[in-house]
Scaffold this motif. Structure first.
Motif: not given
Length: 115
Positions: A60-62, A66-68, A72-75, A111-115
């Motif tokens: 949960r910590s990790k 990762l969500l944090a 900024h993408y979800a603002l 996998t985190k997608p590109g910005a």
């Protein structure tokens, strides 16, 4: 997690109000104070649950980190891509259905997608 932490957490799972002193790293070093002693076997029985709890805390910590990193993408002034929305949802769902430490250890991170 060291063995003394595991022992203390196991005792707390059995009796959250137990009063004891603990020295060293084995079950022979527990001094019970105004508490009915808990058997070594009962304490050891809790070890898998304690290990699972600690693994879930780490997971949960990790996940939170990762969500944090993508918050900024979800603002409201940003448009969240479908890939990023899916990634963030997969992170939130990563703990679903996990019941053992082995399952936690085997988690595949999205996998985190590109910005």
């Amino acid at each position: 997690m060291n063995n003394s932490s595991k022992i203390i957490k196991a005792i707390r799972k059995i009796n959250p109000n137990a009063k004891f002193n603990f020295f060293g790293e084995d079950l022979d070093n527990i001094n019970w104070e105004d508490t009915t002693p808990i058997s070594k076997a009962d304490i050891e029985t809790q070890f898998p649950a304690v290990e699972f709890d600690m693994a879930m805390e780490d997971l949960r910590s990790k996940r939170s980190r990762l969500l944090a990193e993508t918050d900024h993408y979800a603002l409201s002034d940003q448009t969240l891509s479908d890939d990023m929305r899916t990634y963030r949802q997969n992170l939130r769902d990563i703990t679903n259905g996990l019941t053992t430490k082995a399952q936690v250890d085997a988690v595949t991170w999205p996998t985190k997608p590109g910005a």
